[in-house]
Design a protein around this motif. Structure first.
Motif, PDB file in Angstrom:
ATOM      1  N   VAL A  36      48.142  27.016  31.315  1.00 17.18           N
ATOM      2  CA  VAL A  36      48.591  26.980  32.709  1.00 17.18           C
ATOM      3  C   VAL A  36      48.065  28.195  33.471  1.00 17.18           C
ATOM      4  O   VAL A  36      47.569  28.074  34.591  1.00 17.18           O
ATOM      5  CB  VAL A  36      50.129  26.889  32.783  1.00 17.18           C
ATOM      6  CG1 VAL A  36      50.625  27.104  34.198  1.00 17.18           C
ATOM      7  CG2 VAL A  36      50.601  25.551  32.248  1.00 17.18           C
ATOM      8  N   ALA A  37      48.152  29.371  32.854  1.00 19.42           N
ATOM      9  CA  ALA A  37      47.671  30.585  33.517  1.00 19.42           C
ATOM     10  C   ALA A  37      46.163  30.533  33.742  1.00 19.42           C
ATOM     11  O   ALA A  37      45.673  30.953  34.790  1.00 19.42           O
ATOM     12  CB  ALA A  37      48.040  31.810  32.689  1.00 19.42           C
ATOM     13  N   ALA A  38      45.405  29.999  32.785  1.00 23.95           N
ATOM     14  CA  ALA A  38      43.951  29.899  32.938  1.00 23.95           C
ATOM     15  C   ALA A  38      43.570  28.958  34.078  1.00 23.95           C
ATOM     16  O   ALA A  38      42.564  29.174  34.752  1.00 23.95           O
ATOM     17  CB  ALA A  38      43.315  29.428  31.631  1.00 23.95           C
ATOM     18  N   LEU A  39      44.373  27.940  34.303  1.00 22.28           N
ATOM     19  CA  LEU A  39      44.095  27.000  35.387  1.00 22.28           C
ATOM     20  C   LEU A  39      44.519  27.531  36.751  1.00 22.28           C
ATOM     21  O   LEU A  39      43.877  27.242  37.757  1.00 22.28           O
ATOM     22  CB  LEU A  39      44.794  25.664  35.113  1.00 22.28           C
ATOM     23  CG  LEU A  39      44.278  24.871  33.917  1.00 22.28           C
ATOM     24  CD1 LEU A  39      45.168  23.671  33.667  1.00 22.28           C
ATOM     25  CD2 LEU A  39      42.840  24.456  34.126  1.00 22.28           C
ATOM     26  N   ILE A  40      45.598  28.311  36.788  1.00 20.06           N
ATOM     27  CA  ILE A  40      46.171  28.753  38.064  1.00 20.06           C
ATOM     28  C   ILE A  40      45.603  30.079  38.552  1.00 20.06           C
ATOM     29  O   ILE A  40      45.353  30.246  39.748  1.00 20.06           O
ATOM     30  CB  ILE A  40      47.710  28.845  37.943  1.00 20.06           C
ATOM     31  CG1 ILE A  40      48.289  27.446  37.772  1.00 20.06           C
ATOM     32  CG2 ILE A  40      48.317  29.527  39.154  1.00 20.06           C
ATOM     33  CD1 ILE A  40      49.765  27.422  37.524  1.00 20.06           C
ATOM     34  N   MET A  41      45.396  31.031  37.640  1.00 20.50           N
ATOM     35  CA  MET A  41      44.949  32.365  38.052  1.00 20.50           C
ATOM     36  C   MET A  41      43.525  32.325  38.609  1.00 20.50           C
ATOM     37  O   MET A  41      42.648  31.714  38.009  1.00 20.50           O
ATOM     38  CB  MET A  41      44.981  33.341  36.865  1.00 20.50           C
ATOM     39  CG  MET A  41      46.365  33.761  36.445  1.00 20.50           C
ATOM     40  SD  MET A  41      46.403  34.736  34.926  1.00 20.50           S
ATOM     41  CE  MET A  41      45.425  36.139  35.364  1.00 20.50           C
ATOM     42  N   PRO A  42      43.298  32.994  39.748  1.00 28.73           N
ATOM     43  CA  PRO A  42      41.925  33.043  40.287  1.00 28.73           C
ATOM     44  C   PRO A  42      41.056  34.028  39.503  1.00 28.73           C
ATOM     45  O   PRO A  42      41.562  34.936  38.849  1.00 28.73           O
ATOM     46  CB  PRO A  42      42.137  33.539  41.727  1.00 28.73           C
ATOM     47  CG  PRO A  42      43.398  34.316  41.674  1.00 28.73           C
ATOM     48  CD  PRO A  42      44.257  33.661  40.625  1.00 28.73           C
ATOM     49  N   ASP A  43      39.752  33.809  39.578  1.00 30.42           N
ATOM     50  CA  ASP A  43      38.812  34.737  38.950  1.00 30.42           C
ATOM     51  C   ASP A  43      38.795  36.042  39.729  1.00 30.42           C
ATOM     52  O   ASP A  43      39.025  36.065  40.936  1.00 30.42           O
ATOM     53  CB  ASP A  43      37.412  34.150  38.929  1.00 30.42           C
ATOM     54  CG  ASP A  43      37.296  32.964  37.992  1.00 30.42           C
ATOM     55  OD1 ASP A  43      38.025  32.930  36.989  1.00 30.42           O
ATOM     56  OD2 ASP A  43      36.473  32.069  38.269  1.00 30.42           O
ATOM     57  N   GLU A  44      38.481  37.112  39.020  1.00 25.54           N
ATOM     58  CA  GLU A  44      38.389  38.426  39.658  1.00 25.54           C
ATOM     59  C   GLU A  44      37.198  38.430  40.609  1.00 25.54           C
ATOM     60  O   GLU A  44      36.094  38.042  40.225  1.00 25.54           O
ATOM     61  CB  GLU A  44      38.219  39.493  38.577  1.00 25.54           C
ATOM     62  CG  GLU A  44      38.261  40.889  39.065  1.00 25.54           C
ATOM     63  CD  GLU A  44      38.236  41.884  37.921  1.00 25.54           C
ATOM     64  OE1 GLU A  44      38.833  42.947  38.075  1.00 25.54           O
ATOM     65  OE2 GLU A  44      37.614  41.602  36.875  1.00 25.54           O
ATOM     66  N   PRO A  45      37.406  38.851  41.867  1.00 26.63           N
ATOM     67  CA  PRO A  45      36.268  38.867  42.796  1.00 26.63           C
ATOM     68  C   PRO A  45      35.262  39.946  42.436  1.00 26.63           C
ATOM     69  O   PRO A  45      35.614  41.004  41.915  1.00 26.63           O
ATOM     70  CB  PRO A  45      36.921  39.173  44.145  1.00 26.63           C
ATOM     71  CG  PRO A  45      38.220  39.806  43.821  1.00 26.63           C
ATOM     72  CD  PRO A  45      38.637  39.300  42.464  1.00 26.63           C
ATOM     73  N   ASN A  46      33.991  39.665  42.687  1.00 26.17           N
ATOM     74  CA  ASN A  46      32.922  40.637  42.440  1.00 26.17           C
ATOM     75  C   ASN A  46      32.665  41.398  43.731  1.00 26.17           C
ATOM     76  O   ASN A  46      32.352  40.798  44.752  1.00 26.17           O
ATOM     77  CB  ASN A  46      31.648  39.929  41.985  1.00 26.17           C
ATOM     78  CG  ASN A  46      31.821  39.287  40.634  1.00 26.17           C
ATOM     79  OD1 ASN A  46      32.574  39.748  39.802  1.00 26.17           O
ATOM     80  ND2 ASN A  46      31.112  38.200  40.412  1.00 26.17           N
ATOM     81  N   TYR A  47      32.782  42.713  43.654  1.00 26.28           N
ATOM     82  CA  TYR A  47      32.603  43.547  44.840  1.00 26.28           C
ATOM     83  C   TYR A  47      31.267  44.260  44.851  1.00 26.28           C
ATOM     84  O   TYR A  47      31.054  45.170  45.597  1.00 26.28           O
ATOM     85  CB  TYR A  47      33.730  44.578  44.935  1.00 26.28           C
ATOM     86  CG  TYR A  47      35.064  43.954  45.228  1.00 26.28           C
ATOM     87  CD1 TYR A  47      35.311  43.323  46.432  1.00 26.28           C
ATOM     88  CD2 TYR A  47      36.068  43.999  44.277  1.00 26.28           C
ATOM     89  CE1 TYR A  47      36.532  42.739  46.694  1.00 26.28           C
ATOM     90  CE2 TYR A  47      37.310  43.425  44.536  1.00 26.28           C
ATOM     91  CZ  TYR A  47      37.533  42.808  45.749  1.00 26.28           C
ATOM     92  OH  TYR A  47      38.744  42.232  46.010  1.00 26.28           O
TER      93      TYR A  47
END
Length: 64
Positions: A52-63
């Protein structure tokens, strides 16, 4: 700065969920991984949580 929960792009083994939680709480990712394994062995709720967490959590943005 606001602390947001993301899947980790650097500290990941499968999807980066445990690494993301570790970065969010400021602890070692190994402790989070051990907790997931413990909950998995204690009834299977760790696997459900991880999926569930893998589906819901967004990827870390690349800055960069």
């Amino acid at each position: 700065m606001e602390n947001k929960l993301y899947k980790s792009s650097l500290d990941k083994k499968i999807c980066g969920v445990c690494g993301g939680f570790a970065e969010f709480f400021g602890i070692d990712a190994t402790l989070i991984r051990l907790l997931v394994v413990l909950f998995t062995l204690a009834g299977g709720s760790g696997v459900l949580f991880y999926i569930v967490a893998a589906l819901i959590m967004p990827d870390e943005p690349n800055y960069y």
